[in-house]
Design a protein around this motif. Sequence first.
Motif, short mmCIF file in Angstrom:
data_model
loop_
_atom_site.label_atom_id
_atom_site.label_comp_id
_atom_site.label_asym_id
_atom_site.label_seq_id
_atom_site.Cartn_x
_atom_site.Cartn_y
_atom_site.Cartn_z
N LYS A 137 0.89 -1.25 -0.11
CA LYS A 137 -0.10 0.03 0.02
C LYS A 137 1.04 1.09 -0.08
CE LYS A 137 -0.65 0.44 4.97
NZ LYS A 137 -1.42 1.02 6.10
N ASN A 138 2.07 1.15 0.41
CA ASN A 138 3.00 2.28 0.40
C ASN A 138 4.05 2.43 -0.73
OD1 ASN A 138 1.94 3.14 2.88
ND2 ASN A 138 3.07 1.71 4.00
N ILE A 139 4.19 1.52 -1.49
CA ILE A 139 5.39 1.44 -2.47
C ILE A 139 4.75 0.62 -3.52
CG2 ILE A 139 6.64 -0.51 -1.53
CD1 ILE A 139 9.12 1.48 -2.58
N ASN A 140 4.87 0.83 -4.92
CA ASN A 140 4.63 0.17 -6.05
C ASN A 140 5.79 0.07 -6.92
OD1 ASN A 140 3.88 -0.82 -8.53
ND2 ASN A 140 1.73 -0.25 -8.04
N ARG A 141 6.83 -0.80 -6.92
CA ARG A 141 8.05 -0.84 -7.70
C ARG A 141 7.71 -0.82 -9.16
NH1 ARG A 141 11.36 -0.72 -10.91
NH2 ARG A 141 13.27 -1.87 -10.93
N CYS A 142 6.38 -1.36 -9.67
CA CYS A 142 6.18 -1.08 -11.08
C CYS A 142 6.02 0.39 -11.49
CB CYS A 142 4.76 -1.75 -11.23
SG CYS A 142 4.62 -3.62 -10.90
N LEU A 143 5.25 1.42 -10.66
CA LEU A 143 5.36 2.80 -11.04
C LEU A 143 6.62 3.54 -11.08
CD1 LEU A 143 2.15 3.48 -9.06
CD2 LEU A 143 2.15 3.14 -11.63
N GLN A 144 7.69 2.98 -10.66
CA GLN A 144 9.08 3.52 -10.70
C GLN A 144 9.31 3.73 -12.17
OE1 GLN A 144 11.71 1.67 -8.14
NE2 GLN A 144 10.67 2.16 -5.97
N CYS A 145 8.97 2.69 -12.98
CA CYS A 145 9.34 2.88 -14.53
C CYS A 145 8.03 3.17 -15.31
CB CYS A 145 9.94 1.42 -14.93
SG CYS A 145 11.31 0.76 -14.30
N HIS A 146 6.86 2.57 -14.93
CA HIS A 146 5.55 2.88 -15.60
C HIS A 146 4.76 4.10 -15.31
CE1 HIS A 146 6.20 -1.07 -17.76
NE2 HIS A 146 6.66 -1.36 -16.67
N GLY A 147 5.18 4.83 -14.31
CA GLY A 147 4.42 5.68 -13.83
C GLY A 147 4.48 7.06 -14.89
N THR A 148 3.47 7.92 -14.54
CA THR A 148 3.41 9.20 -15.64
C THR A 148 4.62 10.02 -15.20
OG1 THR A 148 2.05 10.13 -13.83
CG2 THR A 148 0.94 9.17 -15.62
N GLN A 149 5.28 10.06 -14.10
CA GLN A 149 6.60 10.89 -13.78
C GLN A 149 7.89 10.16 -14.33
OE1 GLN A 149 6.00 13.88 -12.46
NE2 GLN A 149 3.95 13.24 -12.45
N SER A 150 7.71 8.71 -14.84
CA SER A 150 9.00 8.33 -15.13
C SER A 150 8.99 7.47 -16.45
CB SER A 150 9.29 7.24 -13.94
OG SER A 150 8.29 6.55 -13.88
N TYR A 151 7.90 7.20 -17.07
CA TYR A 151 7.89 6.34 -18.07
C TYR A 151 8.57 7.28 -19.54
CZ TYR A 151 4.44 9.25 -20.82
OH TYR A 151 3.96 10.02 -21.60
N LEU A 152 8.75 8.34 -19.57
CA LEU A 152 9.61 9.03 -20.70
C LEU A 152 11.02 8.72 -20.55
CD1 LEU A 152 7.60 12.32 -21.17
CD2 LEU A 152 7.74 10.46 -22.66
N THR A 153 11.60 8.70 -19.38
CA THR A 153 13.04 8.70 -19.14
C THR A 153 13.41 7.16 -19.35
OG1 THR A 153 12.63 8.67 -16.77
CG2 THR A 153 13.09 10.77 -18.03
N THR A 154 12.38 5.98 -18.94
CA THR A 154 12.90 4.73 -18.66
C THR A 154 12.29 4.08 -20.05
OG1 THR A 154 10.58 4.05 -17.82
CG2 THR A 154 12.37 4.87 -16.17
N GLY A 155 11.58 4.73 -20.91
CA GLY A 155 11.18 3.98 -22.23
C GLY A 155 10.08 2.90 -21.92
N ALA A 156 9.72 2.56 -20.74
CA ALA A 156 8.55 1.66 -20.25
C ALA A 156 7.33 2.22 -20.69
CB ALA A 156 8.57 1.32 -18.77
N PRO A 157 6.23 1.38 -21.01
CA PRO A 157 4.90 1.83 -21.60
C PRO A 157 4.19 2.41 -20.20
CG PRO A 157 5.16 -0.43 -22.00
CD PRO A 157 6.42 -0.21 -21.20
N ARG A 158 3.58 3.65 -20.38
CA ARG A 158 2.88 4.57 -19.37
C ARG A 158 1.64 3.56 -18.91
NH1 ARG A 158 -1.42 7.47 -19.64
NH2 ARG A 158 -1.35 7.41 -22.07
N VAL A 159 1.64 3.81 -17.65
CA VAL A 159 0.11 3.15 -17.08
C VAL A 159 -1.08 3.60 -17.92
CG1 VAL A 159 -1.24 3.09 -15.00
CG2 VAL A 159 1.24 3.15 -14.97
N SER A 160 -2.13 2.93 -18.19
CA SER A 160 -3.06 3.10 -19.01
C SER A 160 -3.99 4.22 -18.43
CB SER A 160 -3.91 1.95 -19.13
OG SER A 160 -5.30 2.15 -19.67
N PRO A 161 -4.88 5.32 -19.02
CA PRO A 161 -5.39 6.06 -18.42
C PRO A 161 -6.55 5.64 -17.66
CG PRO A 161 -4.80 6.85 -20.79
CD PRO A 161 -4.22 5.33 -20.43
#
Length: 143
Positions: free
Chosen positions: A72-96
């Motif tokens: 509930k406090n941390i989501n490792r997936c969002l470190q790459c796929h989150g809206t703040q990071s997907y552009l720099t990691t190249g990972a697909p962005r979380v779906s709207p």
Amino acid sequence: MKRLITLITVAALMLGGVVYAGNGVDLNQSPEVTATQQGTIHQPKEQSRQPLNYVNQPPVIPHSVDGYQVTKNINRCLQCHGTQSYLTTGAPRVSPTHFTDRDGLVSSTVSPRRYFCLQCHVVQTDAKPVVENTFKPANGFGK
């Protein structure tokens, strides 16, 4: 009556936790961390994205998630796929769709009902099916 139901529910949860812990399960570990023994299933670091087989199918994960923490406090997936990071990691962005709550309200953060990624998304592997699978993709989907 309400108090009795609450008491029974609490007792059942406690008993379930004791049974769960008694089976050698670490209750401090996220349920999303896989328990597959190293080397039993091939999960290449990078795989091509697989085609979807039906409308709104959650995409499969083309990399290992061993050791990922999703609580509930941390989501490792969002470190790459989150809206703040997907552009720099190249990972697909979380779906709207993941930002809409059960009442249809759109938020700037991932909805709690879409926060635990591995409830819907599974790791792509070359493992053989446990049971025969006769599923056929919908017309226009799949390979």
